[in-house]
Design a protein around this motif. Structure first.
Motif, PDB file in Angstrom:
ATOM      1  N   PRO A  60      51.772  69.215  47.735  1.00 11.02           N
ATOM      2  CA  PRO A  60      53.212  69.323  47.972  1.00 11.02           C
ATOM      3  C   PRO A  60      53.961  68.120  47.413  1.00 11.02           C
ATOM      4  N   PRO A  61      55.131  68.358  46.808  1.00 16.23           N
ATOM      5  CA  PRO A  61      55.910  67.235  46.271  1.00 16.23           C
ATOM      6  C   PRO A  61      56.638  66.477  47.375  1.00 16.23           C
ATOM      7  N   ASN A  62      56.834  65.202  47.174  1.00 18.37           N
ATOM      8  CA  ASN A  62      57.609  64.360  48.093  1.00 18.37           C
ATOM      9  C   ASN A  62      57.177  64.524  49.541  1.00 18.37           C
ATOM     10  N   CYS A  63      55.887  64.587  49.756  1.00 18.64           N
ATOM     11  CA  CYS A  63      55.366  64.822  51.099  1.00 18.64           C
ATOM     12  C   CYS A  63      54.696  63.556  51.616  1.00 18.64           C
ATOM     13  N   PRO A  64      54.999  63.174  52.846  1.00 17.30           N
ATOM     14  CA  PRO A  64      54.389  61.957  53.397  1.00 17.30           C
ATOM     15  C   PRO A  64      53.004  62.183  53.996  1.00 17.30           C
ATOM     16  N   GLN A  69      49.493  61.923  49.908  1.00 15.30           N
ATOM     17  CA  GLN A  69      49.356  60.526  49.517  1.00 15.30           C
ATOM     18  C   GLN A  69      48.054  60.312  48.737  1.00 15.30           C
ATOM     19  N   ARG A  70      46.983  61.020  49.139  1.00 19.36           N
ATOM     20  CA  ARG A  70      45.717  60.932  48.393  1.00 19.36           C
ATOM     21  C   ARG A  70      45.895  61.517  46.993  1.00 19.36           C
ATOM     22  N   VAL A  85      46.590  63.466  33.035  1.00 21.06           N
ATOM     23  CA  VAL A  85      46.732  64.117  34.335  1.00 21.06           C
ATOM     24  C   VAL A  85      48.142  64.660  34.486  1.00 21.06           C
ATOM     25  N   THR A  86      48.251  65.801  35.155  1.00 16.38           N
ATOM     26  CA  THR A  86      49.525  66.416  35.493  1.00 16.38           C
ATOM     27  C   THR A  86      49.537  66.659  36.987  1.00 16.38           C
ATOM     28  N   ARG A  87      50.637  66.344  37.635  1.00 12.21           N
ATOM     29  CA  ARG A  87      50.795  66.576  39.082  1.00 12.21           C
ATOM     30  C   ARG A  87      51.693  67.771  39.250  1.00 12.21           C
ATOM     31  N   GLY A  88      51.305  68.729  40.063  1.00 16.24           N
ATOM     32  CA  GLY A  88      52.118  69.915  40.294  1.00 16.24           C
ATOM     33  C   GLY A  88      52.068  70.351  41.739  1.00 16.24           C
TER      34      GLY A  88
END
Length: 144
Positions: A60-64, A69-70, A85-88
């Motif tokens: 999930p984006p912008n998730c605490p 976080q990992r 690497v790509t984050r989605g």
């Protein structure tokens, strides 16, 4: 991105996964639930248009949350090591008339996603919540 947008994305993903898991197989039988072993990479259908030799990290984006976080820490470690690497936060598949093998690979992809974030995919292999060492090893092993 507001919480409503995140909720809509999550509901859309859940609906898509639910549809995929309940669709009839090519022979008309009910689909079997696919399971994958935690702690190991398995062959999957790569989501969307992920380029070869690029690690895709989904969370999930912008998730605490601890898992998000990992995912962020994994992305940073891969970038520091020079691994593309790509984050989605979502997946899609562009399969027309998928074969039984492709359907099974998508089922394994969905099983990896269901185990939780971060879901990591690279060169046809996927795993939920791998360590940096596991990702780096499978990247080197599958790279051509």
């Amino acid at each position: 991105m507001g919480w409503r947008s995140i909720l809509l994305i999550a509901l859309g993903l859940a609906g898509g996964l639910n549809w995929w898991l309940k669709r009839p197989a090519a022979d008309g039988t009910s689909p079997a639930v696919t399971t994958v072993n935690a702690g190991e990479f398995v062959p999957v259908e790569m989501p969307g248009s992920t380029p070869r030799n690029t690690v895709l990290v989904l969370a999930p984006p912008n998730c605490p949350s601890e898992r998000a976080q990992r995912a962020d820490a994994l992305v940073r470690a891969l970038q520091d090591r020079g691994i593309p690497v790509t984050r989605g936060s979502s997946v899609d598949f562009t399969l027309t008339n998928p074969t039984a093998e492709q359907r099974a690979a998508v089922d394994r992809t969905v099983a990896v996603l269901r185990q939780g974030a971060p879901a990591v995919f690279v060169n046809g292999m996927g795993m939920s919540d791998p360590s940096f060492a596991q990702v780096a090893a499978i990247y080197e092993q599958t790279r051509r």
